[in-house]
Design a protein around this motif. Structure first.
Motif, PDB file in Angstrom:
ATOM      1  N   ASN A   6       0.854  -1.186   0.000  1.00  0.00           N
ATOM      2  CA  ASN A   6       0.000   0.000   0.000  1.00  0.00           C
ATOM      3  C   ASN A   6       0.894   1.242   0.000  1.00  0.00           C
ATOM      4  OD1 ASN A   6      -1.603   2.239   0.894  1.00  0.00           O
ATOM      5  ND2 ASN A   6      -3.060   0.812   1.793  1.00  0.00           N
ATOM      6  N   LEU A   8       0.413   4.206   0.993  1.00  0.00           N
ATOM      7  CA  LEU A   8       0.352   4.965   2.235  1.00  0.00           C
ATOM      8  C   LEU A   8       1.235   4.325   3.309  1.00  0.00           C
ATOM      9  CD1 LEU A   8      -0.804   7.329   3.795  1.00  0.00           C
ATOM     10  CD2 LEU A   8      -2.782   5.934   4.344  1.00  0.00           C
ATOM     11  N   ASP A   9       1.213   2.997   3.409  1.00  0.00           N
ATOM     12  CA  ASP A   9       2.076   2.300   4.375  1.00  0.00           C
ATOM     13  C   ASP A   9       3.541   2.606   4.107  1.00  0.00           C
ATOM     14  OD1 ASP A   9      -0.114   1.113   5.521  1.00  0.00           O
ATOM     15  OD2 ASP A   9       0.097  -0.758   4.420  1.00  0.00           O
ATOM     16  N   PRO A  53      -1.149  10.021   8.967  1.00  0.00           N
ATOM     17  CA  PRO A  53      -2.580   9.726   9.043  1.00  0.00           C
ATOM     18  C   PRO A  53      -3.446  10.970   9.277  1.00  0.00           C
ATOM     19  CG  PRO A  53      -1.365   8.109  10.284  1.00  0.00           C
ATOM     20  CD  PRO A  53      -0.381   9.164   9.889  1.00  0.00           C
ATOM     21  N   ALA A  70      -6.680   5.562   2.639  1.00  0.00           N
ATOM     22  CA  ALA A  70      -6.503   5.591   4.095  1.00  0.00           C
ATOM     23  C   ALA A  70      -7.158   4.384   4.761  1.00  0.00           C
ATOM     24  CB  ALA A  70      -7.084   6.890   4.661  1.00  0.00           C
ATOM     25  N   GLU A  72      -7.435   1.436   3.460  1.00  0.00           N
ATOM     26  CA  GLU A  72      -6.709   0.222   3.102  1.00  0.00           C
ATOM     27  C   GLU A  72      -5.370   0.095   3.823  1.00  0.00           C
ATOM     28  OE1 GLU A  72      -6.308   0.410  -1.103  1.00  0.00           O
ATOM     29  OE2 GLU A  72      -8.438   0.089  -1.461  1.00  0.00           O
ATOM     30  N   THR A  73      -4.955   1.105   4.531  1.00  0.00           N
ATOM     31  CA  THR A  73      -3.651   1.084   5.182  1.00  0.00           C
ATOM     32  C   THR A  73      -3.659   0.167   6.399  1.00  0.00           C
ATOM     33  OG1 THR A  73      -1.888   2.494   5.999  1.00  0.00           O
ATOM     34  CG2 THR A  73      -4.077   3.032   6.729  1.00  0.00           C
ATOM     35  N   GLN A  74      -2.485  -0.076   6.917  1.00  0.00           N
ATOM     36  CA  GLN A  74      -2.372  -0.861   8.144  1.00  0.00           C
ATOM     37  C   GLN A  74      -3.083  -0.118   9.275  1.00  0.00           C
ATOM     38  OE1 GLN A  74      -0.885  -3.847   8.675  1.00  0.00           O
ATOM     39  NE2 GLN A  74      -0.235  -4.084   6.566  1.00  0.00           N
ATOM     40  N   TYR A  77      -1.009   2.102  11.936  1.00  0.00           N
ATOM     41  CA  TYR A  77      -0.610   3.486  11.685  1.00  0.00           C
ATOM     42  C   TYR A  77      -1.711   4.455  12.093  1.00  0.00           C
ATOM     43  CZ  TYR A  77       3.372   1.757   9.045  1.00  0.00           C
ATOM     44  OH  TYR A  77       4.538   1.140   8.675  1.00  0.00           O
TER      45      TYR A  77
END
Length: 103
Positions: A6, A8-9, A53, A70, A72-74, A77
């Motif tokens: 991802n 964002l990650d 975030p 956002a 789909e991120t871990q 975080y």
């Protein structure tokens, strides 16, 4: 915690490392090695991890694509960002003003 690719990650991870490395270099350049500690570096990484975030939460208001990214991120975080934000707000709310501050 795993990286699933991802963006964002990956961005959060790279931003946190970049901020910690930059601040460490500046602190060592200004004050010498003695001021650099693992506590300072850890604090910088956590602050940087929470900043991304927050920015994405604000961006999610304006773009559904950012909201999907956002979501789909871990989750860790977003949890770190929320926890640090909550602690900052609560500490500001619970801070008792000193007599000199109110004058």
């Amino acid at each position: 915690m795993s990286f699933d690719g991802n963006p964002l990650d990956i961005g959060i991870f790279l931003f946190a490392i970049l901020v910690a490395a930059t601040r460490s270099a500046v602190l060592v350049g200004l004050h010498g090695k003695a001021c650099l500690s693992s506590k300072t570096v850890t604090n910088d990484i956590l602050n940087a991890t929470s900043l991304v975030p927050f920015v994405f939460m604000i961006g999610a208001i304006f773009s559904s694509d950012i909201l999907k990214l956002a979501l789909e991120t871990q989750k860790v975080y977003m949890a770190i960002g929320g926890a640090i934000g909550a602690v900052a707000v609560l500490s500001a709310l619970l801070k008792v003003p000193r007599a000199a501050d109110s004058a």
